[in-house]
Design an enzyme around this catalytic site. Structure first.
Site, PDB file in Angstrom:
ATOM      1  N   GLY A  46       0.832  -1.198   0.000  1.00  0.00           N
ATOM      2  CA  GLY A  46       0.000   0.000   0.000  1.00  0.00           C
ATOM      3  C   GLY A  46       0.866   1.247   0.000  1.00  0.00           C
ATOM      4  O   GLY A  46       1.995   1.212   0.489  1.00  0.00           O
ATOM      5  N   GLN A  51       3.197   9.895   0.902  1.00  0.00           N
ATOM      6  CA  GLN A  51       4.472   9.176   1.022  1.00  0.00           C
ATOM      7  C   GLN A  51       5.408   9.460  -0.157  1.00  0.00           C
ATOM      8  O   GLN A  51       6.604   9.185  -0.080  1.00  0.00           O
ATOM      9  CB  GLN A  51       4.236   7.661   1.146  1.00  0.00           C
ATOM     10  CG  GLN A  51       3.565   7.269   2.462  1.00  0.00           C
ATOM     11  CD  GLN A  51       3.348   5.773   2.540  1.00  0.00           C
ATOM     12  OE1 GLN A  51       2.363   5.260   2.032  1.00  0.00           O
ATOM     13  NE2 GLN A  51       4.273   5.060   3.144  1.00  0.00           N
ATOM     14  N   CYS A 104       5.829  -0.225   7.257  1.00  0.00           N
ATOM     15  CA  CYS A 104       5.465   0.915   6.419  1.00  0.00           C
ATOM     16  C   CYS A 104       6.658   1.282   5.553  1.00  0.00           C
ATOM     17  O   CYS A 104       7.793   1.288   6.037  1.00  0.00           O
ATOM     18  CB  CYS A 104       5.087   2.088   7.327  1.00  0.00           C
ATOM     19  SG  CYS A 104       4.658   3.588   6.439  1.00  0.00           S
ATOM     20  N   LEU A 105       6.405   1.596   4.290  1.00  0.00           N
ATOM     21  CA  LEU A 105       7.508   1.962   3.392  1.00  0.00           C
ATOM     22  C   LEU A 105       8.198   3.250   3.857  1.00  0.00           C
ATOM     23  O   LEU A 105       9.347   3.476   3.511  1.00  0.00           O
ATOM     24  CB  LEU A 105       6.990   2.129   1.957  1.00  0.00           C
ATOM     25  CG  LEU A 105       6.502   0.845   1.275  1.00  0.00           C
ATOM     26  CD1 LEU A 105       5.953   1.142  -0.107  1.00  0.00           C
ATOM     27  CD2 LEU A 105       7.632  -0.179   1.193  1.00  0.00           C
ATOM     28  N   HIS A 146      -4.528   1.487   7.581  1.00  0.00           N
ATOM     29  CA  HIS A 146      -3.140   1.984   7.701  1.00  0.00           C
ATOM     30  C   HIS A 146      -2.905   3.120   6.699  1.00  0.00           C
ATOM     31  O   HIS A 146      -2.389   4.176   7.057  1.00  0.00           O
ATOM     32  CB  HIS A 146      -2.168   0.819   7.468  1.00  0.00           C
ATOM     33  CG  HIS A 146      -0.718   1.209   7.372  1.00  0.00           C
ATOM     34  ND1 HIS A 146       0.234   0.771   8.274  1.00  0.00           N
ATOM     35  CD2 HIS A 146      -0.064   2.003   6.498  1.00  0.00           C
ATOM     36  CE1 HIS A 146       1.409   1.295   7.931  1.00  0.00           C
ATOM     37  NE2 HIS A 146       1.262   2.034   6.856  1.00  0.00           N
ATOM     38  N   GLU A 147      -3.302   2.891   5.448  1.00  0.00           N
ATOM     39  CA  GLU A 147      -3.088   3.913   4.411  1.00  0.00           C
ATOM     40  C   GLU A 147      -3.936   5.153   4.675  1.00  0.00           C
ATOM     41  O   GLU A 147      -3.490   6.281   4.450  1.00  0.00           O
ATOM     42  CB  GLU A 147      -3.399   3.344   3.021  1.00  0.00           C
ATOM     43  CG  GLU A 147      -2.526   2.179   2.579  1.00  0.00           C
ATOM     44  CD  GLU A 147      -1.039   2.425   2.760  1.00  0.00           C
ATOM     45  OE1 GLU A 147      -0.579   3.565   2.631  1.00  0.00           O
ATOM     46  OE2 GLU A 147      -0.326   1.447   3.061  1.00  0.00           O
ATOM     47  N   HIS A 150      -2.395   7.639   6.941  1.00  0.00           N
ATOM     48  CA  HIS A 150      -1.413   8.540   6.305  1.00  0.00           C
ATOM     49  C   HIS A 150      -2.081   9.842   5.863  1.00  0.00           C
ATOM     50  O   HIS A 150      -1.457  10.902   5.878  1.00  0.00           O
ATOM     51  CB  HIS A 150      -0.773   7.871   5.082  1.00  0.00           C
ATOM     52  CG  HIS A 150       0.337   6.930   5.413  1.00  0.00           C
ATOM     53  ND1 HIS A 150       1.497   7.322   6.042  1.00  0.00           N
ATOM     54  CD2 HIS A 150       0.482   5.605   5.183  1.00  0.00           C
ATOM     55  CE1 HIS A 150       2.303   6.280   6.188  1.00  0.00           C
ATOM     56  NE2 HIS A 150       1.705   5.214   5.673  1.00  0.00           N
TER      57      HIS A 150
END
Ligand SMILES: [Zn+2]
Length: 182
Positions: A46, A51, A104-105, A146-147, A150
């Protein structure tokens, strides 16, 4: 399509609240295509627009399920199923919670068990701008929440105990110092 640089914590841009998208046009679709390519390349399941430094309420998800190969001993077959969410909203969430070891990225190599509603119903605009509503459970429910965090400037470790959160922030700050010194 292009691979975009991913912003990493503690970059303050990750704390920005993203703005709603007024309309779905070719520019936005190009951004979503680039986000998807960036996510596959990372690799991750995701990615939210912030991000890659774009404060818009847009995210892409692909759980990249792996199917058993037809032949024994062969590599598992990766099934690509991209999902695009524009202006997503959660319209219902279960009282029942599920725990998942999240990463997380933007928080590389660090993980933590986060509890979130196990099932949700969400509403959003799709890649072509059409309105969608659907219920999700399992990893999809976790990943979407989660996304969506952000979009509010929230990172997964904000949900952890203060002790665990402090540990992650310390590691991130140290990693950043090492990167600057390198
Ligand atoms: Zn993330």
């Amino acid at each position: 399509m292009a691979i975009l640089p991913i912003i990493e914590a503690p970059d303050p841009r990750l704390r920005v609240v993203s703005a709603p998208v007024a309309g779905v046009d070719d520019d936005l679709r190009r951004l979503m295509d680039d986000m998807l390519e960036t996510m596959y390349d990372a690799p991750g399941i995701g990615l939210a627009a912030i991000q890659v430094g774009v404060p818009k309420r847009v995210l892409v998800i692909d759980l990249q399920r792996r199917d058993e190969p037809a032949e024994e001993g062969a590599e598992p077959v990766e099934v690509r199923e991209p999902h695009y969410f524009i202006n997503p909203e959660i319209v219902w969430a279960s009282d029942e919670l599920a725990s998942y070891n999240e990463g997380c990225l933007s928080v590389p190599e660090l993980f933590g068990d986060v509890q979130r509603p196990a099932r949700i119903r969400a509403r959003w605009l799709d890649y072509d701008g059409s309105a969608r509503e659907e219920a999700f459970d399992g990893l999809m429910a976790t990943c979407l929440q989660h996304e969506m965090d952000h979009l509010e400037g929230v990172l997964f470790f904000d949900h952890l105990s203060k002790l665990k959160r402090d540990m992650i922030v310390k590691k991130l700050t140290k990693a950043k110092r090492q990167k600057l010194a390198a």
